[in-house]
Enzyme design. Structure first.
Site, PDB file in Angstrom:
ATOM      1  N   ASP A 201      -6.754  -9.302  12.369  1.00  0.00           N
ATOM      2  CA  ASP A 201      -6.023 -10.015  11.317  1.00  0.00           C
ATOM      3  C   ASP A 201      -5.109 -11.127  11.829  1.00  0.00           C
ATOM      4  O   ASP A 201      -4.076 -11.426  11.215  1.00  0.00           O
ATOM      5  CB  ASP A 201      -5.235  -9.025  10.444  1.00  0.00           C
ATOM      6  CG  ASP A 201      -6.158  -7.999   9.793  1.00  0.00           C
ATOM      7  OD1 ASP A 201      -7.319  -8.357   9.497  1.00  0.00           O
ATOM      8  OD2 ASP A 201      -5.737  -6.851   9.603  1.00  0.00           O
TER       9      ASP A 201
ATOM     10  N   ASN B 250      -0.325  -0.692  13.202  1.00  0.00           N
ATOM     11  CA  ASN B 250       0.217  -1.775  12.389  1.00  0.00           C
ATOM     12  C   ASN B 250       1.414  -2.392  13.093  1.00  0.00           C
ATOM     13  O   ASN B 250       2.346  -1.672  13.462  1.00  0.00           O
ATOM     14  CB  ASN B 250       0.722  -1.236  11.040  1.00  0.00           C
ATOM     15  CG  ASN B 250      -0.379  -0.659  10.200  1.00  0.00           C
ATOM     16  OD1 ASN B 250      -1.288  -1.360   9.788  1.00  0.00           O
ATOM     17  ND2 ASN B 250      -0.297   0.640   9.923  1.00  0.00           N
TER      18      ASN B 250
ATOM     19  N   ASP C 255       0.886  -7.833   9.141  1.00  0.00           N
ATOM     20  CA  ASP C 255      -0.509  -8.283   9.185  1.00  0.00           C
ATOM     21  C   ASP C 255      -1.262  -7.942  10.464  1.00  0.00           C
ATOM     22  O   ASP C 255      -2.375  -7.447  10.386  1.00  0.00           O
ATOM     23  CB  ASP C 255      -0.633  -9.806   8.950  1.00  0.00           C
ATOM     24  CG  ASP C 255       0.263 -10.310   7.829  1.00  0.00           C
ATOM     25  OD1 ASP C 255       0.222  -9.708   6.730  1.00  0.00           O
ATOM     26  OD2 ASP C 255       1.020 -11.263   8.049  1.00  0.00           O
TER      27      ASP C 255
ATOM     28  N   ASP D 254      -2.797  -6.159  13.555  1.00  0.00           N
ATOM     29  CA  ASP D 254      -3.136  -4.764  13.814  1.00  0.00           C
ATOM     30  C   ASP D 254      -3.870  -4.679  15.143  1.00  0.00           C
ATOM     31  O   ASP D 254      -4.577  -5.610  15.528  1.00  0.00           O
ATOM     32  CB  ASP D 254      -4.069  -4.218  12.719  1.00  0.00           C
ATOM     33  CG  ASP D 254      -3.468  -4.347  11.329  1.00  0.00           C
ATOM     34  OD1 ASP D 254      -2.407  -3.763  11.095  1.00  0.00           O
ATOM     35  OD2 ASP D 254      -4.060  -5.047  10.491  1.00  0.00           O
TER      36      ASP D 254
ATOM     37  N   ARG E 214       0.858  -1.198   0.000  1.00  0.00           N
ATOM     38  CA  ARG E 214       0.000   0.000   0.000  1.00  0.00           C
ATOM     39  C   ARG E 214       0.891   1.245   0.000  1.00  0.00           C
ATOM     40  O   ARG E 214       1.939   1.257   0.633  1.00  0.00           O
ATOM     41  CB  ARG E 214      -0.873  -0.019   1.255  1.00  0.00           C
ATOM     42  CG  ARG E 214      -1.855   1.123   1.375  1.00  0.00           C
ATOM     43  CD  ARG E 214      -2.771   0.927   2.584  1.00  0.00           C
ATOM     44  NE  ARG E 214      -3.663  -0.203   2.364  1.00  0.00           N
ATOM     45  CZ  ARG E 214      -3.948  -1.134   3.277  1.00  0.00           C
ATOM     46  NH1 ARG E 214      -3.436  -1.066   4.486  1.00  0.00           N
ATOM     47  NH2 ARG E 214      -4.768  -2.123   2.995  1.00  0.00           N
TER      48      ARG E 214
ATOM     49  N   ASP F 293       4.875  -4.595   6.647  1.00  0.00           N
ATOM     50  CA  ASP F 293       3.657  -4.792   7.428  1.00  0.00           C
ATOM     51  C   ASP F 293       3.521  -6.285   7.748  1.00  0.00           C
ATOM     52  O   ASP F 293       3.513  -7.114   6.848  1.00  0.00           O
ATOM     53  CB  ASP F 293       2.465  -4.300   6.584  1.00  0.00           C
ATOM     54  CG  ASP F 293       1.140  -4.446   7.303  1.00  0.00           C
ATOM     55  OD1 ASP F 293       0.816  -5.575   7.727  1.00  0.00           O
ATOM     56  OD2 ASP F 293       0.415  -3.450   7.414  1.00  0.00           O
TER      57      ASP F 293
ATOM     58  N   GLU G 179      -4.950 -13.772   9.121  1.00  0.00           N
ATOM     59  CA  GLU G 179      -4.082 -13.340   8.022  1.00  0.00           C
ATOM     60  C   GLU G 179      -2.609 -13.513   8.419  1.00  0.00           C
ATOM     61  O   GLU G 179      -1.787 -13.980   7.624  1.00  0.00           O
ATOM     62  CB  GLU G 179      -4.369 -11.876   7.672  1.00  0.00           C
ATOM     63  CG  GLU G 179      -3.572 -11.344   6.508  1.00  0.00           C
ATOM     64  CD  GLU G 179      -3.813  -9.859   6.229  1.00  0.00           C
ATOM     65  OE1 GLU G 179      -3.084  -9.313   5.404  1.00  0.00           O
ATOM     66  OE2 GLU G 179      -4.718  -9.239   6.851  1.00  0.00           O
TER      67      GLU G 179
END
Length: 177
Positions: free
Chosen positions: A120, A87, A105, A107, A23, A103, A123
């Site tokens: 997450d 994050n 994953d 959070d 991102r 990152d 994830e």
């Protein structure tokens, strides 16, 4: 790259463990730099996702990056109150392109009423398996979740109203809002 100065604009780039760009935030105004920290603010900035989707942030958001902690903190200033999106990520790196981090994953979201939520987890487990996160990364991230929760519980740094007031005032002065 020379350290950006107060009032400069920088991009922010988030990557994943395998090195792919995750991102990008097009521009964030730098409010403070120190040996270990960068504090900035963005508002109505273009965000581009890895799949090419683009969107624009709606509210002002203070961003906090640190060279020693494995997290960064986004303070979202909304009419309904201040909320936080944290994050779990590598400490930031800075080059001529952007502020960059990986990152990981996980959070932590903090709602205006103070409720905290770890997000997450599934994830993180999937990516940990897919990309073979080393055990050290897992230890570092879990330790930093604890540090982050402690900061939240104690109203430390970005989690204090004084911090929000100070840096939003500085942003208004620099951006002539």
């Amino acid at each position: 790259m020379q350290i950006p100065r107060e009032g400069d604009y920088v991009a922010i780039q988030s990557y994943k463990h395998d090195g792919h760009l995750h991102r990008t935030w097009r521009e964030t105004m730098v409010l403070k730099t120190s040996e270990n920290e960068i504090i900035g603010c963005n508002e109505n900035t273009l965000v581009t996702e890895a799949d090419g989707r683009r969107w624009v942030t709606r509210e002002p958001a203070l961003v906090y990056f640190h060279k020693k902690y494995w997290f960064n903190i986004i303070t979202m200033i909304r009419e309904s109150g201040v909320s936080y999106y944290c994050n779990l990520a590598t400490p930031y790196a800075l080059d001529k392109e952007a502020i960059k981090y990986i990152d990981y994953d996980l959070d932590v979201k903090v709602f205006p009423d103070g409720e905290k939520r770890l997000l997450d987890v599934d994830e993180y487990a999937a990516h940990s398996k897919m990309w073979n996160y080393p055990p050290e990364i897992d230890k570092i991230l879990h330790y930093n979740v604890d540090v982050l929760i402690d900061w939240i519980d104690k109203g430390k740094g970005p989690f204090s109203q004084a911090y929000v007031d100070l840096w939003m005032q500085r942003y208004k002065e620099l951006s002539h809002h």
